[in-house]
Design a protein around this motif. Structure first.
Motif, PDB file in Angstrom:
ATOM      1  N   HIS A 244      32.651  37.945  32.380  1.00 27.86           N
ATOM      2  CA  HIS A 244      32.277  37.003  33.443  1.00 27.86           C
ATOM      3  C   HIS A 244      33.315  37.060  34.555  1.00 27.86           C
TER       4      HIS A 244
ATOM      5  N   HIS B 175      35.822  39.790  33.216  1.00 25.85           N
ATOM      6  CA  HIS B 175      36.738  39.800  32.079  1.00 25.85           C
ATOM      7  C   HIS B 175      36.128  39.038  30.909  1.00 25.85           C
TER       8      HIS B 175
ATOM      9  N   GLN C  29      43.112  37.314  39.580  1.00 28.38           N
ATOM     10  CA  GLN C  29      43.435  36.521  38.404  1.00 28.38           C
ATOM     11  C   GLN C  29      44.470  37.306  37.600  1.00 28.38           C
TER      12      GLN C  29
ATOM     13  N   ASP D  59      35.537  34.471  37.197  1.00 28.91           N
ATOM     14  CA  ASP D  59      35.988  33.082  37.213  1.00 28.91           C
ATOM     15  C   ASP D  59      35.665  32.403  38.539  1.00 28.91           C
TER      16      ASP D  59
HETATM   17 FE   FE2 Z   1      37.554  33.483  32.604  1.00 33.14          FE
END
Ligand code: FE2
Length: 353
Positions: free
Chosen positions: A157, A312, A170, A159
């Motif tokens: 997915h 991720h 991220q 974020d």
């Molecule tokens: Fe996540």
């Protein structure tokens, strides 16, 4: 532009009175007889080429289960000590890897605490605060009402799909992973990490089922974060799963987190059933062995990735993991990438237009 001078104060009918081509550029005398402009050839050439920000792209190289066979080194990584000894070169390399491949590691990062990780991330740009806080350093805690804080498996997915401007980068750093019930260390604790190149997966979808790609790029959906009391975050407008650059047709951003998705609209040009058919195809591609890049996070190895491109996930794990990391804004990351990889003059040519 001359300081203290407002372009919009000029008379509406002002026009060039005299234009003179010179060795270094073009000089213009304006009809109010009060103003003169000079345009360097470099500016004129760049302007005529229309080579501006929307075409600012790098050679994006996809990765799959086996990485990228064209890469000089795999996985892409820089060393923590190189950031200390030559920050511009090392951050330039790191950000260029992220632009090209979608992610990079920073190796040999101290892991006794999260402090070194936080400092390294701040070398890219300031850490973005969200309703969860800024730099995080946590062990699983379901009280925080987010699947990231559990030890369950997580499918690939992106974020913060619920922000108008989802987190650009991220970062994850596994500081420790222990299990008191394991004495000899022979039992695998699990917790393999997963990255999926969303641009690669979308290129497969586009090849195999162009209609499904079109549906996912055209149907705009609601996204939200409302699992925490007193917090309800939703983007400024509806966004599709696959955002495509209007001018070039190139994929620009991926939003994919079924837990944050709202209801598929009934009034779109495609029916919810058509959207679900397309989404099933996309989801099946994301789960193909050939696109899943699995690896084990280890203490000392800081992963930084492009959350607009790379999805991720992870497998389930036992024991207790202490993980730290944070988000960085896309615009600030891009600024840092430009300024550590290109001369100032070239950057200004690109972004000013
Ligand atoms: Fe996540």
């Amino acid at each position: 532009m001359q300081r203290g001078f407002n372009t919009f104060d000029l008379p509406k009918d002002i026009r060039p009175l005299h234009v003179e081509s010179q060795e270094a550029g073009v000089r213009v005398q304006w009809s109010d007889n009060a103003h003169e402009s000079f345009y360097p050839w470099e500016f004129i050439n760049s302007y005529l080429k229309a080579d501006r920000v929307e075409s600012e792209s790098l050679q994006v190289e996809y990765f799959g289960a086996d990485g990228n066979s064209e890469a000089e080194q795999w996985p892409p990584s820089v060393r923590s000590k190189d950031v200390e000894s030559n920050e511009t070169a090392a951050i330039g390399q790191l950000t260029a890897f992220i632009r090209r491949f979608g992610f990079s590691f920073i190796k040999d990062v101290p892991y006794e605490t999260g402090e070194a990780t936080e400092k390294l991330l701040e070398k890219i740009a300031f850490i973005r605060h969200t309703h969860y806080g800024g730099f995080y350093d946590f062990i699983p805690d379901l009280a925080l009402a987010d699947t990231a804080y559990t030890n369950l498996a997580l499918a690939a997915h992106t974020d913060t799909t619920y922000f108008s401007d989802p987190a650009g980068l991220q970062a994850f750093h596994l500081l420790s992973h222990t299990d008191d019930t394991v004495k000899d260390g022979k039992i695998s604790l699990g917790g393999q990490s997963l990255l999926v190149d969303g641009f690669y997966a979308a290129s497969i979808l586009r090849d195999e089922d162009p209609k499904a790609f079109e549906i996912l790029s055209r149907v705009k959906l609601p996204w939200h974060a409302s699992g925490n009391e007193g917090i309800t975050i939703a983007p400024d407008k509806l966004y599709p799963v696959l955002e495509v650059d209007e001018k070039t047709g190139a994929l620009h951003r991926v939003r994919w987190n079924n837990d944050d998705r709202g209801v598929v609209p009934f009034d779109s040009e495609y029916s919810p059933q058509e959207w679900y058919d397309a989404a099933r195809k996309w989801d099946a591609i994301l789960r193909r062995k050939s696109v899943e890049y699995w690896f084990q996070l280890t203490p000392g190895s800081l992963l930084v990735f492009d959350n607009w491109r790379v999805l991720h996930g992870r497998s389930a794990f036992t024991g207790v993991r202490r993980m730290c990391g944070g988000y960085i804004n896309r615009d600030d990351f891009m600024s840092r990438w430009r300024n550590t990889n290109y001369p100032r003059e070239e950057i200004l040519r690109r972004v000013v237009g």
